[in-house]
Enzyme design. Structure first.
Site, PDB file in Angstrom:
ATOM      1  N   SER A 168     -48.566 -71.172  -1.620  1.00 19.61           N
ATOM      2  CA  SER A 168     -47.788 -72.536  -1.817  1.00 19.61           C
ATOM      3  C   SER A 168     -48.290 -73.439  -3.112  1.00 19.61           C
ATOM      4  O   SER A 168     -49.584 -72.936  -3.745  1.00 19.61           O
ATOM      5  CB  SER A 168     -48.055 -73.353  -1.008  1.00 19.61           C
ATOM      6  OG  SER A 168     -47.422 -74.540  -1.151  1.00 19.61           O
ATOM      7  N   TYR A 181     -52.015 -78.640   5.251  1.00 22.61           N
ATOM      8  CA  TYR A 181     -51.156 -77.395   4.845  1.00 22.61           C
ATOM      9  C   TYR A 181     -51.933 -77.032   3.341  1.00 22.61           C
ATOM     10  O   TYR A 181     -51.970 -75.946   3.139  1.00 22.61           O
ATOM     11  CB  TYR A 181     -49.814 -77.865   4.770  1.00 22.61           C
ATOM     12  CG  TYR A 181     -48.830 -76.817   4.060  1.00 22.61           C
ATOM     13  CD1 TYR A 181     -48.371 -75.758   5.035  1.00 22.61           C
ATOM     14  CD2 TYR A 181     -48.240 -77.185   2.963  1.00 22.61           C
ATOM     15  CE1 TYR A 181     -47.735 -74.637   4.505  1.00 22.61           C
ATOM     16  CE2 TYR A 181     -47.107 -76.163   2.463  1.00 22.61           C
ATOM     17  CZ  TYR A 181     -47.024 -74.985   3.261  1.00 22.61           C
ATOM     18  OH  TYR A 181     -46.082 -74.136   2.811  1.00 22.61           O
TER      19      TYR A 181
HETATM   20  P1  NAD Z   1     -39.134 -71.443   7.836  1.00 25.21           P
HETATM   21  O1  NAD Z   1     -39.719 -72.306   8.856  1.00 25.21           O
HETATM   22  O2  NAD Z   1     -37.651 -71.179   7.639  1.00 25.21           O
HETATM   23  O3  NAD Z   1     -39.838 -69.803   8.666  1.00 25.21           O
HETATM   24  C1  NAD Z   1     -41.001 -69.794   9.157  1.00 25.21           C
HETATM   25  C2  NAD Z   1     -40.905 -68.740  10.129  1.00 25.21           C
HETATM   26  O4  NAD Z   1     -42.244 -68.487  10.809  1.00 25.21           O
HETATM   27  C3  NAD Z   1     -39.935 -69.199  11.312  1.00 25.21           C
HETATM   28  O5  NAD Z   1     -38.756 -68.352  11.526  1.00 25.21           O
HETATM   29  C4  NAD Z   1     -40.920 -69.413  12.608  1.00 25.21           C
HETATM   30  O6  NAD Z   1     -40.274 -69.137  13.892  1.00 25.21           O
HETATM   31  C5  NAD Z   1     -41.981 -68.279  12.218  1.00 25.21           C
HETATM   32  N1  NAD Z   1     -43.096 -68.925  12.862  1.00 25.21           N
HETATM   33  C6  NAD Z   1     -43.687 -70.006  12.886  1.00 25.21           C
HETATM   34  N2  NAD Z   1     -44.867 -70.028  13.607  1.00 25.21           N
HETATM   35  C7  NAD Z   1     -45.112 -68.601  13.799  1.00 25.21           C
HETATM   36  C8  NAD Z   1     -46.006 -67.836  14.521  1.00 25.21           C
HETATM   37  N3  NAD Z   1     -47.168 -68.302  15.495  1.00 25.21           N
HETATM   38  N4  NAD Z   1     -45.946 -66.477  14.758  1.00 25.21           N
HETATM   39  C9  NAD Z   1     -44.823 -65.856  14.073  1.00 25.21           C
HETATM   40  N5  NAD Z   1     -43.807 -66.599  13.592  1.00 25.21           N
HETATM   41  C10 NAD Z   1     -44.099 -67.947  13.302  1.00 25.21           C
HETATM   42  O7  NAD Z   1     -39.959 -71.680   6.424  1.00 25.21           O
HETATM   43  P2  NAD Z   1     -39.812 -71.019   5.194  1.00 25.21           P
HETATM   44  O8  NAD Z   1     -39.732 -72.133   4.102  1.00 25.21           O
HETATM   45  O9  NAD Z   1     -39.037 -69.735   5.057  1.00 25.21           O
HETATM   46  O10 NAD Z   1     -41.609 -70.582   5.012  1.00 25.21           O
HETATM   47  C11 NAD Z   1     -41.732 -69.263   4.815  1.00 25.21           C
HETATM   48  C12 NAD Z   1     -43.219 -69.287   4.150  1.00 25.21           C
HETATM   49  O11 NAD Z   1     -43.103 -69.751   2.888  1.00 25.21           O
HETATM   50  C13 NAD Z   1     -44.279 -70.155   4.848  1.00 25.21           C
HETATM   51  O12 NAD Z   1     -45.511 -69.335   4.832  1.00 25.21           O
HETATM   52  C14 NAD Z   1     -44.218 -71.328   4.194  1.00 25.21           C
HETATM   53  O13 NAD Z   1     -45.390 -71.984   4.209  1.00 25.21           O
HETATM   54  C15 NAD Z   1     -44.150 -70.802   2.578  1.00 25.21           C
HETATM   55  N6  NAD Z   1     -43.704 -71.641   1.656  1.00 25.21           N
HETATM   56  C16 NAD Z   1     -42.575 -72.344   1.817  1.00 25.21           C
HETATM   57  C17 NAD Z   1     -42.228 -73.270   0.875  1.00 25.21           C
HETATM   58  C18 NAD Z   1     -40.788 -73.743   0.823  1.00 25.21           C
HETATM   59  O14 NAD Z   1     -40.430 -74.664  -0.291  1.00 25.21           O
HETATM   60  N7  NAD Z   1     -39.943 -73.840   1.829  1.00 25.21           N
HETATM   61  C19 NAD Z   1     -42.930 -73.342  -0.402  1.00 25.21           C
HETATM   62  C20 NAD Z   1     -44.158 -72.669  -0.463  1.00 25.21           C
HETATM   63  C21 NAD Z   1     -44.479 -71.950   0.521  1.00 25.21           C
END
Ligand code: NAD
Length: 285
Positions: A168, A181
């Site tokens: 991130s 985070y």
């Molecule tokens: P999201 O919440 O849509 O997806 C996260 C998924 O992880 C969900 O389906 C959830 O059920 C699953 N999850 C949560 N805890 C879990 C566990 N213990 N075991 C298995 N599955 C689990 O979020 P997203 O934004 O699509 O995020 C995906 C990745 O990208 C994450 O690692 C997030 O930190 C990272 N990220 C997101 C952004 C952003 O702008 N959205 C930016 C940088 C990094």
């Protein structure tokens, strides 16, 4: 699914943790449309199954499995299922991750008044809950470590295998309010480099993508009011993103496919690639 360019992942098995979520579902779709067979692992079986069903309906090969990336036994059960139904894992995308309000301060900076704060809804640096911090740290860091330990075993002795972590912007410089985070994603970036070195003799590459700001389920409420207006924080993010917009999930897939394909990036190992509209390059001045 139309891709900007094509890589051939035919014969590969890709495991995507958190694949029921917004960004990783898009990654799963892109890997499937490049020919990989996909296992979507998510805490929410329904979400994993829904994405798998969508991929199957588009002519791909995918299964959805319930797994908790924080519990080795749960990951091992899923890994056994992947092995018997699809074959050994070639690509692991460690996508499960996120933040939690308990690892978040209410205000951006501290003040002397924090010491006498009486509102229990206000979290200051001094009242941050260690359990909340631990939850976020575990989800992002251990949630990357444990699936890597389990699925790397299936990669041993085979060519072209790799692990892709999701870091991130917070890993480069922490964002205000979210110390857990930020520290956890910094650990993910650091671990990416460590593991790349450690597994290099086994020909398993380890890289990461560091997405900038994408609107997904976990940050929608932080970025938009219930009426759909950008919040002050969203305004700050856009003000510090030279391209002046949020990313679209499909803008991660070019980097994903490049890093996933041994033909395209076979000598790329231990990198963390920002996909951020210039956020990490901008000093704010
Ligand atoms: P999201 O919440 O849509 O997806 C996260 C998924 O992880 C969900 O389906 C959830 O059920 C699953 N999850 C949560 N805890 C879990 C566990 N213990 N075991 C298995 N599955 C689990 O979020 P997203 O934004 O699509 O995020 C995906 C990745 O990208 C994450 O690692 C997030 O930190 C990272 N990220 C997101 C952004 C952003 O702008 N959205 C930016 C940088 C990094």
């Amino acid at each position: 699914m139309q891709q900007a360019f094509s890589v051939d992942l035919g014969g590969k098995v890709a495991v995507v943790t958190g694949g029921g979520g917004v960004l990783c579902a898009e990654m799963a779709r892109a890997l499937a449309s490049s020919g990989a067979r996909i296992a979507i692992l998510d805490l929410k079986l329904e979400a994993a199954e829904a994405v798998a069903a969508e991929i199957r309906a588009a002519g791909g090969d995918a299964i959805g499995l319930a797994a908790n990336v924080l519990e080795r036994a749960s990951i091992e059960l899923a890994a056994a299922e992947v092995l018997s139904r699809l074959g050994p894992c070639d690509l692991l995308i460690n996508g499960a991750g996120g933040n939690h309000p308990k690892g978040t301060t209410t205000r951006e900076t501290a003040s002397v008044a924090d010491l006498t704060e009486t509102d229990p809804a206000v979290v200051t640096f001094f009242t941050l809950d260690p359990e909340g911090m631990r939850f976020v740290f575990d989800l992002n860091f251990l949630g990357t470590l444990l699936p890597s330990q389990v699925f790397a075993k299936q990669m041993l002795g085979r060519d072209g295998c790799s692990i892709l972590n999701i870091s991130s912007m917070n890993a480069f410089r922490p964002l205000t309010k979210i110390p857990a985070y930020s520290a956890a994603k910094a650990a993910v970036s650091n671990f990416t480099q460590w593991l790349a070195v450690h597994l290099a003799p086994l020909n398993i590459r380890v890289n990461a993508i560091a997405p900038g700001f994408f609107v997904t389920n976990q940050n929608r409420a932080l970025l938009f009011s219930p009426a759909g207006e950008p919040t002050a924080r969203a305004g700050k993010i856009l003000g510090n993103t030279p391209m002046k917009r949020f990313g679209e999930a499909n803008e991660l897939t070019g980097t994903l496919l490049w890093l996933a394909s041994n033909a395209a990036s076979g000598f790329v190992n231990g990198v963390v690639v920002p996909v951020d509209g210039g956020f990490s390059a901008y000093s704010g001045v």
